[in-house]
Design a protein around this motif. Structure first.
Motif, PDB file in Angstrom:
ATOM      1  N   SER A 137       4.999  -5.671   6.189  1.00  0.00           N
ATOM      2  CA  SER A 137       4.819  -5.990   7.612  1.00  0.00           C
ATOM      3  C   SER A 137       6.158  -6.012   8.340  1.00  0.00           C
ATOM      4  O   SER A 137       6.251  -5.554   9.494  1.00  0.00           O
ATOM      5  CB  SER A 137       4.106  -7.335   7.765  1.00  0.00           C
ATOM      6  OG  SER A 137       4.836  -8.366   7.121  1.00  0.00           O
ATOM      7  N   GLU A 138       7.217  -6.524   7.700  1.00  0.00           N
ATOM      8  CA  GLU A 138       8.542  -6.514   8.324  1.00  0.00           C
ATOM      9  C   GLU A 138       9.028  -5.080   8.537  1.00  0.00           C
ATOM     10  O   GLU A 138       9.612  -4.765   9.580  1.00  0.00           O
ATOM     11  CB  GLU A 138       9.539  -7.278   7.449  1.00  0.00           C
ATOM     12  CG  GLU A 138       9.296  -8.777   7.406  1.00  0.00           C
ATOM     13  CD  GLU A 138      10.168  -9.477   6.373  1.00  0.00           C
ATOM     14  OE1 GLU A 138      10.255 -10.717   6.413  1.00  0.00           O
ATOM     15  OE2 GLU A 138      10.756  -8.772   5.520  1.00  0.00           O
ATOM     16  N   TYR A 139       8.781  -4.235   7.561  1.00  0.00           N
ATOM     17  CA  TYR A 139       9.208  -2.839   7.691  1.00  0.00           C
ATOM     18  C   TYR A 139       8.459  -2.145   8.822  1.00  0.00           C
ATOM     19  O   TYR A 139       9.064  -1.433   9.634  1.00  0.00           O
ATOM     20  CB  TYR A 139       8.989  -2.105   6.370  1.00  0.00           C
ATOM     21  CG  TYR A 139       9.203  -0.622   6.478  1.00  0.00           C
ATOM     22  CD1 TYR A 139      10.481  -0.085   6.514  1.00  0.00           C
ATOM     23  CD2 TYR A 139       8.119   0.247   6.593  1.00  0.00           C
ATOM     24  CE1 TYR A 139      10.682   1.281   6.640  1.00  0.00           C
ATOM     25  CE2 TYR A 139       8.308   1.613   6.716  1.00  0.00           C
ATOM     26  CZ  TYR A 139       9.591   2.120   6.738  1.00  0.00           C
ATOM     27  OH  TYR A 139       9.782   3.479   6.873  1.00  0.00           O
ATOM     28  N   LEU A 140       7.137  -2.334   8.880  1.00  0.00           N
ATOM     29  CA  LEU A 140       6.357  -1.692   9.934  1.00  0.00           C
ATOM     30  C   LEU A 140       6.768  -2.198  11.313  1.00  0.00           C
ATOM     31  O   LEU A 140       6.819  -1.417  12.276  1.00  0.00           O
ATOM     32  CB  LEU A 140       4.867  -1.925   9.700  1.00  0.00           C
ATOM     33  CG  LEU A 140       4.240  -1.135   8.543  1.00  0.00           C
ATOM     34  CD1 LEU A 140       2.784  -1.514   8.359  1.00  0.00           C
ATOM     35  CD2 LEU A 140       4.367   0.368   8.771  1.00  0.00           C
ATOM     36  N   ALA A 141       7.074  -3.487  11.406  1.00  0.00           N
ATOM     37  CA  ALA A 141       7.527  -4.032  12.684  1.00  0.00           C
ATOM     38  C   ALA A 141       8.839  -3.377  13.110  1.00  0.00           C
ATOM     39  O   ALA A 141       9.045  -3.081  14.298  1.00  0.00           O
ATOM     40  CB  ALA A 141       7.680  -5.545  12.578  1.00  0.00           C
ATOM     41  N   THR A 142       9.724  -3.117  12.141  1.00  0.00           N
ATOM     42  CA  THR A 142      10.992  -2.459  12.459  1.00  0.00           C
ATOM     43  C   THR A 142      10.765  -1.014  12.886  1.00  0.00           C
ATOM     44  O   THR A 142      11.396  -0.530  13.837  1.00  0.00           O
ATOM     45  CB  THR A 142      11.930  -2.506  11.237  1.00  0.00           C
ATOM     46  OG1 THR A 142      12.161  -3.858  10.864  1.00  0.00           O
ATOM     47  CG2 THR A 142      13.260  -1.833  11.544  1.00  0.00           C
TER      48      THR A 142
END
Length: 746
Positions: free
Chosen positions: A332-337
């Protein structure tokens, strides 16, 4: 029928079984390999004259080795075996034996010449010339061994003439006279050499003193005479030393693996190994047959002694760092970035992200994966590259994925033009070296190991590192997975999910640039390699990392090309998990990709910004293709269980992958996320359809990759290309892409 003749033939065949079997193998290797997808590319030497020369040299040297051991048994069997004098042991047709040996090597050389596919008559002539030079070089080795035999043999104790164990030179009076002169020539120097050889040989010959029938020259009763090795064994020992030194010299030199093609091809390694095996097995059979102790039990006992030795296990390299490494981002952190990228990150127009699943299939899968991903990037301003968010790969697809991912480090905006070419580079020569040199010796003397990680798997990953410039040199730790994790944290490259499996559990394990799965689980779900040891005493705890090329190799550890291995941090005397090919569990990479996406879409903010998701499936083969029925006898029952397991793997896993994708799309459709799917398939022509099961593509197979893209995909799979183009350019995918819910219908 003369049953006495039948019995003598059977007895003679038994005593000569080792050279006869290896000679038969030499003759059959070419025709078998020519029609085999597994080892067929062993024969292809790419028109390289040196390759043809060294293969021919090794083939004829193997033939001469078989002829020598066969003639030795016929010559000295009367003394070695009690019934030898009544069993008709004698060499009555030495010239026929010589030509049979040469014929076996010639069959292999002919298959090599045909498989190399010369383009014109001139090439045929040059190929034939290099093959002929190989024969000349091997026969020169025979001459050297003969001269050593004559120089070290004492005419007073050896019958005249000394035995000819390969070519009966006495059929030519002139040649015989030359050898006689060399044999009978005497001087102070020659007597000194023979005396020194005799003194040095007393200790090793003393071991055979009471069991030396057929090895040692007979001594007069009561006479105090030194032990002497029979002249034929002097010749054999010299020829064996030439072969063994060649094998060891090339083996040590080949440990330096570079991006350039190997100096010695895989087929030559195989033949050199067979030469050493022929000498060793023939010597064991000649010794133990006197005592009616079967050769099989000798090998079984040797194997039983070493097979359970912990030092003989296979280990893969793990690097320890002094400081604790930062944790990778979650899905989720990667997709948000990626949806809100920093200035240095990849910017996907229209917030359209593509998620790729690429399966196993050896080097064909690697080449097709790199071809598809690179071609979809064209033209240079294509939105596809900035839209690739994650790649879940298995086996050969893992190699293709890391080559493509590495291009984000070199050229963030567009992949290097040589990405597809890198994926097509052969590594079969390095695997052959690893199998016949370090892996062979680990089974023989596992207690003597300098580096326990050096094996055929190590050779494979070192070749990949050299070809793909992953900086895996003696002065560098190489490109580590956490380095790419940091790039993923910044949104500068796709997330990678490299799939493998734990042998002891049958559980999928991933090497990922994300912290996926977020929670360690031992209940059969996917587990991250870093988490596998995290909570154990002396666990990794963030101070250890693995090379990118090592992760890809472990994902591609399909039997028996690469071994099942465990981390080098484990003590050889402790327990450890062994990692093998991810295709055992899921050969399509769909299970882990959907699990990763599920974690990423669990964040409501991500779902809000990502109303559409495209799953791109790259297929380097047709999993739904059905073989035609076959007529078989009861013997097929021996292989039917294994063949059934192998054949069901792709068909069953494809069905499971489609069902998973359909359920995933149906569920997230209720959450406001439309899930789309598209497949780019490798529908090669009949000549290209069968994937080579080795890490080598011949010229035609390499060309098939480009032709299939240009002639099939671009022409007949326009709907797939239109789907990708419409999606990444912000158009409504409806009508151009298929909904994931329809996947289970395929």
């Amino acid at each position: 029928m003369n049953w006495n003749l039948v019995a003598r033939t059977l007895r003679l065949t038994f005593l000569l079984r080792v050279p006869l079997v290896i000679l038969l193998l030499l003759a059959a290797l070419g025709p078998i390999a020519y029609s085999s997808s597994m080892i067929g590319n062993l024969l292809d030497q790419g028109g390289n004259g040196w390759y043809l020369f060294i293969v021919s040299f090794a083939a004829f040297l193997l033939a001469f080795t078989c002829v020598t051991t066969l003639n030795l048994t016929l010559l000295y069997g009367k003394e070695r075996f009690d019934e030898g004098r009544s069993s008709g042991l004698a060499q009555k047709r030495p010239l026929l034996t010589f030509f049979l040996g040469c014929g076996a090597a010639l069959i292999l050389d002919t298959c090599v010449c045909i498989r190399t596919r010369p383009v014109n008559a001139r090439n045929v002539l040059w190929n034939t010339l290099f093959l002929a030079l190989g024969f000349v070089a091997s026969f020169a080795g025979v001459i050297v061994a003969k001269l050593v035999q004559l120089a070290l043999t004492d005419p007073k104790t050896t019958p005249h003439p000394p035995p000819y164990l390969i070519f009966p030179a006495y059929i030519s009076a002139r040649v015989q006279r030359l050898f006689d002169d060399a044999y009978c020539w005497s001087s102070d120097r020659s007597r000194s050499v023979k005396g020194a050889f005799n003194r040095l040989s007393q200790w090793p010959l003393g071991i055979l003193q009471h069991a030396g029938q057929g090895f040692l020259a007979p001594r007069d009763a009561g006479a105090d005479q030194p032990l002497r090795l029979l002249s034929g064994h002097v010749f054999a020992a010299t020829l064996a030393a030439i072969a063994f030194l060649t094998y060891m010299g090339i083996g040590v030199f080949k440990r330096q693996i570079t991006a350039t093609p190997a100096r010695v091809p895989a087929l030559a390694f195989v033949l050199l190994f067979l030469i050493v095996a022929c000498w060793v097995l023939s010597a064991l059979a000649f010794f133990f047959d006197r005592y009616r102790f079967p050769l099989f039990w000798v090998l079984f006992l040797l194997s039983a002694i070493t097979s359970g030795v912990p030092q003989s296990d296979h280990f893969f390299r793990v690097v320890e760092f002094k400081d604790r490494l930062p944790d990778p981002p979650t899905a989720s952190e990667y997709l948000a970035t990626r949806l809100n990228p920093p200035a240095s990150g990849l910017r996907s127009p229209h917030s359209r992200l593509v998620f790729v699943a690429t399966p196993g299939g050896g080097i064909q899968a690697a080449a097709w994966t790199a071809q598809v991903l690179t071609a979809l990037d064209e033209p240079p301003d294509s939105a596809f590259r900035n839209s690739v968010a994650a790649i879940s790969s298995v086996s050969g697809g893992s190699l293709g994925s890391i080559i493509y991912a590495a291009s984000f480090q070199d050229k963030p905006n567009h992949p290097a033009e040589d990405v597809p070419e890198r994926a097509r580079q052969s590594a079969i020569d390095e695997i052959a070296w690893g199998l016949t040199v370090p892996d062979f010796w680990r089974t023989i003397i596992p207690w003597v190991r300098i580096d326990r990680t050096v094996d055929r798997g190590w050779a494979l990953e070192r070749k990949w590192a050299a070809i793909n410039k992953l900086n895996d040199t003696s002065g560098s730790t190489g490109t580590m997975l956490r380095q790419w994790s940091e790039a993923a944290r910044k949104g500068a490259m796709p997330a990678l999910i490299i799939n493998s499996m734990i042998v002891e559990r049958g559980q999928p394990v991933v090497f990922s640039t994300n912290r996926f799965p977020r929670d360690r689980s031992d209940n059969g779900r996917i587990v991250n390699f870093y988490d596998l040891y995290k909570n154990q005493p002396g666990g990794y705890d963030g101070h250890y990392d693995i090379r990118v090329n090592t992760a890809a190799r472990l994902s591609a550890s399909f039997p028996y090309v690469a071994p099942a291995s465990r981390p080098s941090l484990d003590s050889p005397f402790g327990a450890g998990f062994h990692i093998v090919d991810g295709g055992y569990y899921d050969n399509f990479g769909m299970n882990s990709l959907l699990s990763w996406l599920d974690e990423g879409l669990a964040d409501p903010n991500v779902r809000k910004q990502l109303p559409d998701v495209l799953i791109l499936q790259i297929r380097p083969f047709n999993p739904g293709a059905l073989n035609t029925p076959k007529q078989q006898g009861w013997g097929a029952q021996l292989l039917a269980p294994l063949l059934g397991l192998y054949k069901m793997r792709d068909f069953a896993q494809n069905s499971v992958a489609n069902n998973q994708l359909a359920f995933f799309g149906r569920y997230y459709g209720t959450q406001g996320v439309r899930v789309w799917k598209v497949s780019v398939n490798y529908n090669g022509t009949d000549e290209c359809a069968e994937a080579p099961l080795s890490w080598k593509l011949d010229y035609d197979q390499r060309q098939c990759i480009s032709d299939t893209w240009n002639l099939d995909v671009v022409t007949h799979q326009q709907s797939a290309l239109q789907c990708v183009a419409a999606y990444v350019n912000g158009q409504d995918p409806e009508g151009k892409c298929k909904r994931a819910e329809a996947a289970e219908e395929e």
